[in-house]
Design a protein around this motif. Structure first.
Motif, PDB file in Angstrom:
ATOM      1  N   ARG A 119     -11.832   6.886   7.257  1.00  0.00           N
ATOM      2  CA  ARG A 119     -12.558   5.842   7.993  1.00  0.00           C
ATOM      3  C   ARG A 119     -13.105   4.782   7.035  1.00  0.00           C
ATOM      4  N   HIS A 120     -13.653   5.243   5.906  1.00  0.00           N
ATOM      5  CA  HIS A 120     -14.184   4.294   4.915  1.00  0.00           C
ATOM      6  C   HIS A 120     -13.076   3.384   4.411  1.00  0.00           C
ATOM      7  N   TYR A 121     -11.906   3.959   4.101  1.00  0.00           N
ATOM      8  CA  TYR A 121     -10.820   3.120   3.600  1.00  0.00           C
ATOM      9  C   TYR A 121     -10.333   2.150   4.668  1.00  0.00           C
ATOM     10  N   HIS A 122     -10.270   2.601   5.918  1.00  0.00           N
ATOM     11  CA  HIS A 122      -9.846   1.711   7.000  1.00  0.00           C
ATOM     12  C   HIS A 122     -10.769   0.495   7.084  1.00  0.00           C
ATOM     13  N   ASP A 123     -12.059   0.718   6.889  1.00  0.00           N
ATOM     14  CA  ASP A 123     -13.021  -0.392   6.898  1.00  0.00           C
ATOM     15  C   ASP A 123     -12.836  -1.300   5.676  1.00  0.00           C
ATOM     16  N   TYR A 124     -12.332  -0.730   4.594  1.00  0.00           N
ATOM     17  CA  TYR A 124     -12.182  -1.474   3.337  1.00  0.00           C
ATOM     18  C   TYR A 124     -10.926  -2.358   3.323  1.00  0.00           C
ATOM     19  N   GLN A 149       0.847  -1.196   0.000  1.00  0.00           N
ATOM     20  CA  GLN A 149       0.000   0.000   0.000  1.00  0.00           C
ATOM     21  C   GLN A 149       0.875   1.236   0.000  1.00  0.00           C
ATOM     22  N   ASN A 150       0.575   2.136  -0.904  1.00  0.00           N
ATOM     23  CA  ASN A 150       1.337   3.376  -1.006  1.00  0.00           C
ATOM     24  C   ASN A 150       0.365   4.545  -0.992  1.00  0.00           C
ATOM     25  N   PRO A 165      -9.653  -4.960   4.855  1.00  0.00           N
ATOM     26  CA  PRO A 165      -9.738  -6.422   4.743  1.00  0.00           C
ATOM     27  C   PRO A 165     -10.131  -6.893   3.344  1.00  0.00           C
ATOM     28  N   MET A 166     -10.880  -6.080   2.622  1.00  0.00           N
ATOM     29  CA  MET A 166     -11.251  -6.440   1.253  1.00  0.00           C
ATOM     30  C   MET A 166     -10.106  -6.166   0.285  1.00  0.00           C
ATOM     31  N   ALA A 167      -9.197  -5.256   0.649  1.00  0.00           N
ATOM     32  CA  ALA A 167      -8.032  -4.980  -0.199  1.00  0.00           C
ATOM     33  C   ALA A 167      -6.951  -6.039  -0.041  1.00  0.00           C
ATOM     34  N   LEU A 168      -6.887  -6.675   1.126  1.00  0.00           N
ATOM     35  CA  LEU A 168      -5.808  -7.624   1.395  1.00  0.00           C
ATOM     36  C   LEU A 168      -5.731  -8.760   0.375  1.00  0.00           C
ATOM     37  N   PRO A 169      -6.837  -9.362  -0.067  1.00  0.00           N
ATOM     38  CA  PRO A 169      -6.709 -10.420  -1.078  1.00  0.00           C
ATOM     39  C   PRO A 169      -6.041  -9.950  -2.370  1.00  0.00           C
ATOM     40  N   TYR A 170      -6.309  -8.700  -2.800  1.00  0.00           N
ATOM     41  CA  TYR A 170      -5.630  -8.160  -3.977  1.00  0.00           C
ATOM     42  C   TYR A 170      -4.132  -8.035  -3.723  1.00  0.00           C
ATOM     43  N   VAL A 171      -3.777  -7.576  -2.526  1.00  0.00           N
ATOM     44  CA  VAL A 171      -2.372  -7.427  -2.155  1.00  0.00           C
ATOM     45  C   VAL A 171      -1.662  -8.776  -2.212  1.00  0.00           C
TER      46      VAL A 171
END
Length: 510
Positions: A116-121, A54-55, A123-129
């Motif tokens: 806050r919205h991104y912080h909630d998101y 993440q950058n 866990p959904m970003a982790l699979p892409y990572v």
């Protein structure tokens, strides 16, 4: 990964797997250390790739697969002998306000989100990572991972995907780097460890101290104290290297060009809150005959031969800020007295008659009058234009090579006088018939030696000395790698990262 490795006493010949570099602070040297390690591994004939889960940055690059990643990862790819790819930076956040950003996943803009919205998101970003990471790991012997900010930000530990959260998910070892030039280096290192959990502390295999200048013998008692206190080795002390030509991740350059008798052309870049891709000006910053000034908000715009309006992540709000600072009248006065001006990407859009954002992509929906210096209007579109481009300046035919990253579509009579003819058959930008104004969507406008020479001539610089930005960048990577390899202890790296007799120990984290 090959089934067997050659026996060698050199860490860079033998290490296989993942190595993560985290920093005690932002700008501690994570990006440059990963670039240095990448070039060293590459020189040792290893298949090595950079990776940043993440950058957050407004300096970005277009990849070979047509996506967008952080500029630092594109530099690291070059250090590793690779073309940049979206897998190298699967999550890129481009701030468009103090609390919100555009979220780019695997090279494509997905949505805008507040913090806050991104912080909630996350866990959904982790699979892409992890998907991008696994592809890189399958194709390379070594993956060098760069953290973001600091792992000591305990308020962000939950759902972290950038630092120890990724290290835990990928089960990889960590090298911790700190900047001694800022002061308090031992407190930074020790304090960062204290903020980590027991399992996270175990992942830190050693420390690197960055940007040291002075007598290393005076530092040695502190290094011994740190090792005794933490049980972890200092694997190297890197020197402060001035004059490196390396693309900045986000922050404006520490070193400005110094006025000298040889610097005969003064170029001013107004710095607005959402300035993006200021790496466009690296060639000017390193040109021996150009004095480049990044003008901040505390003073009027200084007198200049050339003013360049840079790209912006939030063009309307930056234009409003430009007006609030009183700079619009300064720009008009500059032109009235014969000065030259170039607008790049968002800066080009500001030069037109109107800015329209009907979908609210960069802020509240609506329209804003532009500076009205060129006869065209720009409308923000949902789809972002991402392309690596090449072509020629229409006046004189000098070669241009760069990239486009923009969501605006410009239309109007001024575009009948383009600045650039692209090899794909398109025309780009505006060349004002009066000869004072140029505008383009092409980032990297000054990077090609021929384009740089032609544009400096247009701006009024005579007897120009040639420079080659690509050659300067490669020489800087070589110099950085030389200094880093000389400063790091190969035997200590072998021991810290679990390489014995030419192969990773069974306990090594990969």
């Amino acid at each position: 990964m090959p089934p067997s490795l050659p026996t060698s006493d050199n860490f860079f010949d033998t290490y296989c797997g993942t190595l993560m570099v985290q920093g005690c602070t932002s700008d501690a040297g994570k990006s440059t250390l990963v670039a240095a390690l990448g070039r060293i591994f590459h020189r040792h004939g290893r298949r090595v790739a950079p990776f940043k889960p993440q950058n957050m940055a407004l300096n970005s690059a277009v990849t070979a697969d047509g996506g967008e990643i952080g500029r630092a990862q594109a530099l690291q790819a070059e250090a590793c002998g690779l073309a940049p790819h979206t897998d190298m930076n699967p999550v890129l956040l481009k701030p468009n306000s103090d609390t919100g950003a555009q979220v780019i996943i695997q090279g494509r803009a997905r949505f805008n989100a507040d913090a806050r919205h991104y912080h909630d998101y996350k866990p959904m970003a982790l699979p892409y990572v992890l998907e991008s990471y696994e592809r890189l790991r399958a194709a390379h012997e070594v993956v060098l991972v760069e953290g973001a900010g600091s792992p000591a930000e305990v308020n962000l530990r939950e759902r972290d995907i950038a630092n120890m959260g990724f290290a835990e998910a990928a089960d990889c070892p960590v090298l911790l780097v700190a900047d001694i030039d800022r002061g308090g280096v031992f407190a930074h290192l020790l304090g960062t460890l204290e903020c980590l959990s027991e399992s996270e502390r175990a992942r830190v295999r050693g420390f690197v101290i960055n940007r040291f200048r002075g007598d290393l013998r005076l530092l040695e008692p502190g290094l011994q104290w740190l090792t005794q206190r933490t049980g972890k080795p200092v694997l190297g002390v890197l020197p402060y290297l001035q004059g490196l030509m390396l693309d900045a991740e986000d922050a404006l350059p520490r070193e400005a060009s110094t006025p000298t008798a040889e610097r005969r052309l003064k170029v001013v870049v107004p710095v607005l809150p959402r300035i993006s891709n200021h790496t466009d000006f690296d060639a000017l910053r390193h040109h021996p005959q150009v004095e480049l000034v990044f003008a901040g908000p505390a003073a009027p715009l200084p007198a200049a031969d050339l003013i360049v309006l840079a790209g912006s992540k939030s063009v309307q709000s930056d234009l409003q800020e430009l007006r609030r600072r009183g700079w619009e009248s300064a720009l008009r006065r500059h032109l009235r007295y014969g000065g030259k001006m170039i607008g790049i990407c968002g800066g080009m859009q500001m030069l037109g008659q109107w800015l329209h954002d009907p979908h609210g992509l960069e802020g509240p929906p609506g329209s804003l009058p532009g500076l009205g210096l060129l006869d065209f209007e720009t409308t923000m579109a949902r789809d972002k234009q991402l392309a690596r481009v090449a072509g020629r300046l229409r006046a004189g035919g000098a070669a241009v090579a760069g990239y486009e990253i923009h969501a605006g579509v410009s239309r109007g009579p001024a575009l009948a006088h383009p600045m650039v003819e692209l090899d794909d058959g398109r025309h780009d930008g505006v060349c004002d018939p009066d000869g004072q104004l140029l505008a383009t969507y092409v980032h990297g406008l000054f990077d090609h030696p021929a384009a740089l020479d032609a544009l400096l001539a247009w701006a009024g610089l005579e007897d120009r000395r040639p420079i080659d930005l690509g050659a300067l960048r490669d020489a800087s990577l070589q110099r950085l790698a030389d200094a880093t390899e000389a400063a790091l202890s190969s035997s200590s790296l072998q021991h810290a990262f679990g390489v014995v007799g030419g192969a990773p120990r069974a306990m090594a984290l990969t």
